[in-house]
Motif scaffolding. Structure first.
Motif, mmCIF file in Angstrom:
data_model
loop_
_atom_site.group_PDB
_atom_site.id
_atom_site.type_symbol
_atom_site.label_atom_id
_atom_site.label_comp_id
_atom_site.label_asym_id
_atom_site.label_seq_id
_atom_site.Cartn_x
_atom_site.Cartn_y
_atom_site.Cartn_z
ATOM 1 N N PHE A 143 18.354 4.645 -9.674
ATOM 2 C CA PHE A 143 18.911 4.486 -8.481
ATOM 3 C C PHE A 143 18.952 2.962 -8.196
ATOM 4 N N SER A 144 18.226 2.144 -9.128
ATOM 5 C CA SER A 144 18.279 0.750 -9.028
ATOM 6 C C SER A 144 19.558 0.050 -9.202
ATOM 7 N N LEU A 145 20.541 0.939 -9.688
ATOM 8 C CA LEU A 145 21.754 0.133 -10.032
ATOM 9 C C LEU A 145 22.684 0.288 -8.614
ATOM 10 N N LEU A 146 21.992 1.421 -7.820
ATOM 11 C CA LEU A 146 22.911 1.593 -6.363
ATOM 12 C C LEU A 146 22.704 0.444 -5.391
ATOM 13 N N PHE A 147 21.335 0.215 -5.157
ATOM 14 C CA PHE A 147 20.968 -0.570 -3.999
ATOM 15 C C PHE A 147 21.290 -1.849 -3.889
ATOM 16 N N GLY A 148 20.941 -2.751 -5.042
ATOM 17 C CA GLY A 148 21.488 -4.104 -5.276
ATOM 18 C C GLY A 148 22.732 -4.180 -5.533
ATOM 19 N N ASN A 149 23.333 -3.604 -6.046
ATOM 20 C CA ASN A 149 24.895 -3.687 -6.134
ATOM 21 C C ASN A 149 25.727 -3.486 -4.935
ATOM 22 N N LEU A 150 25.263 -2.758 -4.395
ATOM 23 C CA LEU A 150 25.772 -2.329 -2.790
ATOM 24 C C LEU A 150 25.797 -3.530 -1.901
ATOM 25 N N TYR A 151 24.687 -4.026 -1.991
ATOM 26 C CA TYR A 151 24.253 -5.545 -1.409
ATOM 27 C C TYR A 151 25.290 -6.419 -1.606
ATOM 28 N N ILE A 152 25.449 -6.649 -2.837
ATOM 29 C CA ILE A 152 26.446 -7.707 -3.619
ATOM 30 C C ILE A 152 27.543 -7.235 -3.074
ATOM 31 N N TYR A 153 28.014 -6.176 -3.069
ATOM 32 C CA TYR A 153 29.451 -5.733 -2.828
ATOM 33 C C TYR A 153 29.821 -6.118 -1.251
ATOM 34 N N LEU A 154 28.823 -5.740 -0.493
ATOM 35 C CA LEU A 154 28.864 -5.924 1.069
ATOM 36 C C LEU A 154 28.996 -7.422 1.441
ATOM 37 N N ALA A 155 27.995 -8.333 0.783
ATOM 38 C CA ALA A 155 27.673 -9.624 1.309
ATOM 39 C C ALA A 155 28.674 -10.511 0.508
ATOM 40 N N TRP A 156 29.375 -10.285 -0.685
ATOM 41 C CA TRP A 156 30.375 -10.997 -1.254
ATOM 42 C C TRP A 156 31.760 -10.740 -1.124
ATOM 43 N N GLN A 157 31.784 -9.530 -0.454
ATOM 44 C CA GLN A 157 33.258 -9.148 -0.387
ATOM 45 C C GLN A 157 34.003 -10.199 0.551
ATOM 46 N N GLY A 158 35.441 -10.774 -0.226
ATOM 47 C CA GLY A 158 36.202 -11.919 0.339
ATOM 48 C C GLY A 158 35.785 -13.079 0.026
ATOM 49 N N HIS A 159 34.803 -13.396 -0.639
ATOM 50 C CA HIS A 159 34.272 -14.923 -1.165
ATOM 51 C C HIS A 159 35.003 -15.165 -2.592
ATOM 52 N N ASP A 160 35.867 -16.421 -2.393
ATOM 53 C CA ASP A 160 36.337 -16.809 -3.781
ATOM 54 C C ASP A 160 35.237 -17.703 -4.397
ATOM 55 N N HIS A 161 34.159 -18.160 -3.640
ATOM 56 C CA HIS A 161 33.141 -19.012 -4.193
ATOM 57 C C HIS A 161 31.760 -18.598 -3.852
ATOM 58 N N ILE A 162 30.763 -18.592 -4.866
ATOM 59 C CA ILE A 162 29.521 -18.249 -4.444
ATOM 60 C C ILE A 162 28.839 -19.568 -3.996
ATOM 61 N N SER A 163 28.490 -19.910 -2.691
ATOM 62 C CA SER A 163 27.795 -21.021 -2.277
ATOM 63 C C SER A 163 26.296 -21.022 -2.438
ATOM 64 N N GLU A 164 25.867 -22.139 -2.444
ATOM 65 C CA GLU A 164 24.160 -22.263 -2.476
ATOM 66 C C GLU A 164 23.504 -21.495 -1.848
ATOM 67 N N LYS A 165 23.808 -21.378 -0.353
ATOM 68 C CA LYS A 165 23.449 -20.447 0.637
ATOM 69 C C LYS A 165 23.434 -18.863 0.140
ATOM 70 N N ASP A 166 24.705 -18.517 -0.322
ATOM 71 C CA ASP A 166 24.842 -17.206 -0.689
ATOM 72 C C ASP A 166 23.986 -16.885 -1.821
ATOM 73 N N ARG A 167 23.842 -17.805 -2.852
ATOM 74 C CA ARG A 167 22.921 -17.363 -4.098
ATOM 75 C C ARG A 167 21.472 -17.411 -3.835
#
Length: 351
Positions: A143-167
C-alpha cells in the motif's frame, strides 16, 4: 493477550511501519531523477545513486545477519529506517557529496532492514501461520505505492517545472512519514521469557538476563555474529541459491526499472502534455494497484495442484506484455532527456 494474538499484532505493526517507510522511500525513488533534472548546477544522477544503493545492498547482505544477531531485529530496523529517512531528507537541500554518501548508507541499511524484517516475521509465525502473516505483511507494505504517488499526482498535475518550494514541501512531508514508520517498530512486543514464541524459538541470548560477566557476553556476541556470517556464506553458494540467482537478478533489474526509470521516462514525455510530471505519481499508484492485485491473484493460483511453474510462466507472459507496451509507448531518449523533456515518440502516440 494470547501469544498468537500478540504475534499477529506484531505482524500488523511491522506491516504498517514498512508501509509508512516505503511510502516515503519508493515515492522518493520514483521522482528523484525528475527532481534532480530540475536542479541548477547539480551534477549527480539518480540512476548512479540507485546503482550505488543496490550494489551496496547486495554486498551488505553477507554481513547483515551478523548485525541483526548482535543488535537485535527491533533496533536493527529502527536504525536502518533512520538511514532511509536521512536519504529522503537530503533532497530538502541537496548536495552531490551528501547525495552519494546517503546512497551508500541506505544501501547498507536496506540489507540490515530486510534481514531484520525476515527475522521478526519468522519469530512471530508458525508453519501454519507463515503464509497468512507473509501475505498480510506484503499487502500492507505494498500500500506504500498508493499514498505517496497519489499525492505526487495531485500536487504536480499541470506543472512543467518542479520548483524549489514544490521539492521541499514533498520531501519534508516524506521525511516525516518515514520517521513515523521508524518509531512504529518500537511498538513490536517481545515475547515474555516464560512463554514460547509462535515459532517455538526464543530471541537471541542478548535479550535475556545473564549472570555472565561482560567479557563472556562480548564473546557470545562475537560468536553469534561469526556464526551468522558463516551461515550466510554457506547459503549463498548452496545449489538452491545458485539456481535462484538468475531469476533474482532479473527481479532486481525489473525493480530498478519500475521504481526509478519508468517514472522518469513518463515525466520526460512532452507529448503527454502539461500533466506529464503528475503522471509520474499516477504510474507509481497503478504499479501499487498491480502489486496488490497480483499478490492476491498469484497467491490464490499458487495453491492449486499444478504447482508453482504455471504461476511463474503466467507472470513471465505478463511481463513480456508490459515491457512490449512500454517499448511501443515511450520515446527512446526519454530516460536521459533534459529537464524540458523530449518531443520524440516511439511507435505509437502516447496517451
Amino acid at each position: 493477550m494470547t501469544p498468537e494474538g500478540k504475534a499477529l499484532s506484531n505482524i500488523v505493526i511491522l506491516g504498517f511501519g514498512f508501509m509508512l517507510m516505503f511510502t516515503a522511500f519508493q515515492t522518493c525513488g520514483n521522482i528523484e531523477q525528475t527532481v534532480i533534472k530540475s536542479l541548477n548546477n547539480f551534477t549527480a544522477s539518480g540512476y548512479t545513486s540507485m546503482s550505488i544503493i543496490y550494489g551496496v545492498f547486495s554486498a551488505s547482505n553477507l554481513v547483515a545477519p551478523s548485525v541483526v544477531a548482535v543488535v537485535g531485529p527491533q533496533l536493527s530496523m529502527f536504525f536502518s529506517g533512520l538511514l532511509y529517512s536521512a536519504y529522503i531528507a537530503m533532497f530538502i537541500q541537496p548536495r552531490v557529496w551528501s547525495f552519494y554518501t546517503a546512497s551508500v548508507l541506505v544501501g547498507f541499511g536496506a540489507a540490515v532492514l530486510w534481514t531484520a524484517e525476515g527475522n521478526v516475521l519468522a519469530i512471530n509465525s508458525t508453519d501454519t501461520t507463515i503464509g497468512r502473516n507473509s501475505g498480510l505483511f506484503w499487502a500492507l507494505q505494498q500500500f506504500s505505492l498508493l499514498f505517496g504517488n497519489l499525492y505526487i499526482y495531485l500536487a504536480w498535475q499541470g506543472h512543467d517545472h518542479i520548483s524549489e518550494k514544490d521539492r521541499q514541501t514533498v520531501f519534508i512531508s516524506l521525511t516525516v512519514i518515514s520517521l513515523i514508520g521508524c518509531f512504529l517498530f518500537f511498538l513490536i512486543r517481545k515475547s515474555d521469557p516464560s512463554e514460547p514464541t509462535p515459532s517455538e524459538t526464543s530471541e537471541a541470548p542478548l535479550h535475556t538476563e545473564s549472570t555472565d560477566d561482560s567479557v563472556s557476553v562480548s564473546g557470545s556476541l562475537c560468536t553469534q555474529a561469526l556464526d551468522a556470517f558463516v551461515k550466510a556464506c554457506k547459503l549463498s553458494v548452496s545449489k538452491e541459491m545458485m539456481l535462484l540467482s538468475l531469476p533474482i537478478m532479473y527481479t532486481g533489474l525489473e525493480l530498478t526499472f519500475y521504481s526509478g526509470v519508468y517514472g522518469t521516462c513518463i515525466g520526460a514525455m512532452t507529448r503527454f502534455g502539461h500533466n506529464a510530471k503528475g503522471l509520474i505519481g499516477m504510474s507509481g499508484l497503478l504499479i501499487g494497484v498491480g502489486e496488490i492485485l497480483g499478490g492476491g491473484v498469484f497467491g490464490i493460483l499458487n495453491n492449486n495442484r499444478l504447482g508453482r511453474n504455471p504461476v511463474v510462466l503466467l507472470g513471465l507472459l505478463i511481463h513480456y506484455l508490459a515491457f512490449y507496451l512500454i517499448f511501443l509507448n515511450i520515446a527512446p531518449d526519454a530516460p536521459q532527456a533534459p529537464e524540458e523533456g523530449t518531443d520524440l515518440q516511439a511507435y505509437m502516440t502516447p496517451k
